[in-house]
Each structure stands twice: as C-alpha cells, then as structure tokens.
Design an enzyme around this catalytic site. Structure first.
Site, PDB file in Angstrom:
ATOM      1  N   PRO A  97      -1.499  24.023 -27.481  1.00  0.00           N
ATOM      2  CA  PRO A  97      -2.075  23.109 -26.491  1.00  0.00           C
ATOM      3  C   PRO A  97      -3.424  22.575 -26.972  1.00  0.00           C
ATOM      4  O   PRO A  97      -4.201  23.308 -27.588  1.00  0.00           O
ATOM      5  CB  PRO A  97      -2.253  23.969 -25.238  1.00  0.00           C
ATOM      6  N   LEU A 102      -7.803  26.959 -28.226  1.00  0.00           N
ATOM      7  CA  LEU A 102      -6.877  27.705 -29.080  1.00  0.00           C
ATOM      8  C   LEU A 102      -6.898  27.210 -30.534  1.00  0.00           C
ATOM      9  O   LEU A 102      -6.033  27.562 -31.324  1.00  0.00           O
ATOM     10  CB  LEU A 102      -5.461  27.651 -28.509  1.00  0.00           C
ATOM     11  N   GLY A 103      -7.865  26.376 -30.854  1.00  0.00           N
ATOM     12  CA  GLY A 103      -8.035  25.966 -32.251  1.00  0.00           C
ATOM     13  C   GLY A 103      -7.037  24.917 -32.712  1.00  0.00           C
ATOM     14  O   GLY A 103      -6.753  24.819 -33.915  1.00  0.00           O
ATOM     15  N   SER A 104      -6.525  24.128 -31.779  1.00  0.00           N
ATOM     16  CA  SER A 104      -5.519  23.128 -32.130  1.00  0.00           C
ATOM     17  C   SER A 104      -6.022  22.169 -33.223  1.00  0.00           C
ATOM     18  O   SER A 104      -5.309  21.896 -34.200  1.00  0.00           O
ATOM     19  CB  SER A 104      -5.116  22.382 -30.850  1.00  0.00           C
ATOM     20  N   ALA A 107      -6.174  23.834 -36.650  1.00  0.00           N
ATOM     21  CA  ALA A 107      -4.840  24.158 -37.166  1.00  0.00           C
ATOM     22  C   ALA A 107      -4.131  22.904 -37.676  1.00  0.00           C
ATOM     23  O   ALA A 107      -3.494  22.922 -38.735  1.00  0.00           O
ATOM     24  CB  ALA A 107      -4.008  24.826 -36.070  1.00  0.00           C
ATOM     25  N   ASP A 148     -13.732  28.811 -35.888  1.00  0.00           N
ATOM     26  CA  ASP A 148     -12.365  28.301 -35.694  1.00  0.00           C
ATOM     27  C   ASP A 148     -11.635  28.085 -37.010  1.00  0.00           C
ATOM     28  O   ASP A 148     -10.543  28.603 -37.226  1.00  0.00           O
ATOM     29  CB  ASP A 148     -12.408  26.943 -34.970  1.00  0.00           C
TER      30      ASP A 148
HETATM   31  O1  PMV Z   1     -12.937  25.634 -30.158  1.00  0.00           O
HETATM   32  P1  PMV Z   1     -13.131  26.598 -29.031  1.00  0.00           P
HETATM   33  O2  PMV Z   1     -13.089  25.971 -27.694  1.00  0.00           O
HETATM   34  O3  PMV Z   1     -12.318  27.831 -29.195  1.00  0.00           O
HETATM   35  O4  PMV Z   1     -14.657  27.123 -29.081  1.00  0.00           O
HETATM   36  C1  PMV Z   1     -15.339  27.351 -30.228  1.00  0.00           C
HETATM   37  C2  PMV Z   1     -16.367  28.428 -30.008  1.00  0.00           C
HETATM   38  C3  PMV Z   1     -17.787  28.013 -29.717  1.00  0.00           C
HETATM   39  O5  PMV Z   1     -18.544  29.169 -30.038  1.00  0.00           O
HETATM   40  C4  PMV Z   1     -17.974  27.668 -28.272  1.00  0.00           C
HETATM   41  C5  PMV Z   1     -18.265  26.855 -30.579  1.00  0.00           C
HETATM   42  C6  PMV Z   1     -18.384  27.156 -32.054  1.00  0.00           C
HETATM   43  O6  PMV Z   1     -18.544  26.205 -32.818  1.00  0.00           O
HETATM   44  O7  PMV Z   1     -18.344  28.326 -32.455  1.00  0.00           O
END
Ligand code: PMV
Length: 315
Positions: A97, A102-104, A107, A148
């Site tokens: 999603p 979730l890192g879409s 990925a 991520d």
């Molecule tokens: O991409 P997301 O929504 O899983 O969030 C990333 C994590 C944060 O710490 C909020 C931002 C970052 O760049 O690390």
C-alpha cells in the site's frame, strides 16, 4: 528477468532517527514491488506502472522529471555509464500500500533499479543500490534518515543509525506482529517537517522526547535479541506514547493501539511517519486471532501478520 524488493515496517525509533537516534526496522517479505524487464522492438526504454495504468518513456538528459520512476531509470543508466537507453520495457507491479509507512516508494525504486541494471548485464551491488534509492528518497521526500532504503535494499532486520555502518539484528527468537492500516494515507514528509518545526521552536521540550525514544530503541534491541517479548511489547507502547508527544499520532492510530492492547497484544504503536498509515502490535499464539479480529472490528482497512525470525546470515 524479474527483480523485486520487499516492504518494511519500523518497530522502534521513527522520527527520532532523523536526529541521529537509532531505529529498528524489519522487512515485510510477503509484500513486494516486482519489476519484469523484457526486451522490446525499438520502443526505447519504457516503464509500465501496471497498477496505475501509466506508460512512462525514459529519455536521457531531461534533469527535471516529475516521475520518481523515470528519474530512477535515468540514475541507473548514469551509474552504469550507459549513454543510449536500451530497448527494454520495465513492467512494475506492487502489493505494498502506498503512503502508509510500509516503504512502498523505496521498494519500487529498488526493484526498478535492480531489474534495469540486471537487464543491462551489470546488476548493481547492494551498496550502490542503497545509495541510489536514498538519492531518490531525498529528491521526493525531503530529508530522509535512510532507514527505509537500508532495510528494503538489504532485506534484513536492521539496527540503523544515520551515517553509521549497517548493523543486522541478531534475532534468536521469532516475534509475531499484527500490522493494521488506518486506511488514511499520510505523507511522511509533512509529519517530519512538523516535528522539525517543533524541535526548532522548543528544543528544551522536544529534544528530551527524541532522546527518550533513542533510549527505548536501545533497550528494545537487547530485548529483541534476548527474545524477551514482554519487554519488547512494553517498550513499543512506551515508544507510542513518546510519538504521541511528538504530535505524530492521530485519533485513529490511538484507537487502534488501545484496541490491540485491550485484545491482548503485549505492546502496540504507530509505525512510520504517523498521522495515518499503519500501526503494529506484538502478539503471540494465544492473542493473535483476538487482536486481529478486534482491529478489524475497530475499523482497520486491512490487517495482516508478519514475523521477525532468526536471520540466516550469508557467509
Ligand atoms: O516512510 P515511513 O512513513 O515509514 O517513515 C519513515 C520514518 C521517519 O523516521 C518518520 C522518517 C525518516 O526519514 O526516517
């Protein structure tokens, strides 16, 4: 040829990781972005985003492109010193999603770069791929910490500190998590920007919260490596409270966290940028059905299980 990359979920340390604190993130290998690279008949390099019904031609040279996909392909060609785009069609599909933590994005970028570089006979090593995915995240998402792209590219549970060598978690015991989606898409960039303003305007109030998240994450590492799930759960809920103080939770996230805890989860927290997107709860064999059901009844848009299992390190 087909290449893919997994989704990810952050277990501890989001937001604080932007300020140099550690984060713990794990791959969610059941959700993937997949790219099929096939030679075509003189159509040049093109990307078909199958889920979005888009066909994107890739040319070299144009620096300002709207599409992260086109920019990714350009960077791969550049990195490999390829002057003329090949006649290759890259067909992208993803079960991850979007805009839900979730890192879409990472990925999709990783899978695309893997497929194109392999199709050109020069598969990018993980280190180069990680740097490339980070540079795309930087263009489109502001000032990412790099957590991520790292967990997605290496597809391992990581203890991540910005700018430091990657550390893989030494997991000895399987932990099971339920992930629930609020169904509200949320842009991480906005939440990260809001936290930055808070920290700049009132450092004496917000920096201690960020440091406390770092301490929780350090303790969580030990608890995960020792398989001490009661402590992992307690630390997750503590991390959620701290994220609430950073203003990145939401009514829906708080409700799903409370629901999971009262249905028997040993801990629960929002995951990722917050404000929407997903939450994650630690469960065991006795509690996972009741937690899953309770989250669905509480209105989660989708609920699924993922495991953190001992890693077989490649020697
Ligand atoms: O991409 P997301 O929504 O899983 O969030 C990333 C994590 C944060 O710490 C909020 C931002 C970052 O760049 O690390």
């Amino acid at each position: 040829m087909i290449a893919s990359a997994s989704a990810k979920v952050i277990l501890f340390g989001e937001h604080a990781v932007v300020y140099g604190q550690p984060a713990i993130a794990i791959p969610v290998s059941s959700l993937r972005a997949t790219v099929d690279a096939t030679a075509n008949n003189d159509q040049g390099l093109q990307i078909i985003a199958a889920d979005l019904n888009q066909v994107l031609p890739v040319s070299i040279g144009a620096e300002l492109v709207d599409s992260a996909l086109v920019r990714t392909a350009q960077l791969v060609l550049q990195a490999l010193g390829v002057a003329k785009p090949p006649n290759v069609t890259l067909t992208l599909r993803s079960t991850i999603p979007m805009a839900s933590g979730l890192g879409s994005g990472a990925a999709v970028t990783a899978a695309l770069a893997r497929a194109l570089s392999s199709a050109l006979g020069k598969p990018l090593p993980d280190e180069a791929l990680n740097a490339l995915v980070y540079s795309i995240e930087e263009i489109y998402h502001g000032t990412p910490s790099g957590v991520d792209n790292t967990v997605v590219v290496y597809e391992r549970p990581v203890f991540f500190v910005k700018g430091q060598r990657l550390e893989t978690l030494a997991v000895q015991h399987t932990l099971t998590f339920v992930i629930a989606d609020t169904g509200n898409a949320s842009l991480t960039r906005l939440a990260v920007g809001d936290v930055r303003r808070l920290v700049e305007n009132a450092p004496s109030k917000y920096l201690p919260i960020i440091e406390a998240i770092g301490t929780v994450t350090q303790s969580a590492r030990t608890a995960i490596e020792n398989g001490d799930s009661a402590v992992v759960g307690r630390l997750m809920t503590e991390n959620h409270t701290l994220l609430t103080q950073l203003t990145v939770s939401s009514l829906e996230l708080d409700q799903l966290v409370a629901t999971a805890l009262s249905a028997g989860a040993s801990g629960a927290k929002l995951s990722g940028g917050g404000r929407g997107g997903n939450m994650i709860a630690l469960v065991d064999k006795a509690s996972y059905q009741s937690v899953k059901q309770a989250l669905m009844q509480a209105g989660a848009a989708r609920v699924f299980l993922t495991e953190l299992a001992p890693v077989q390190l490649k020697l």
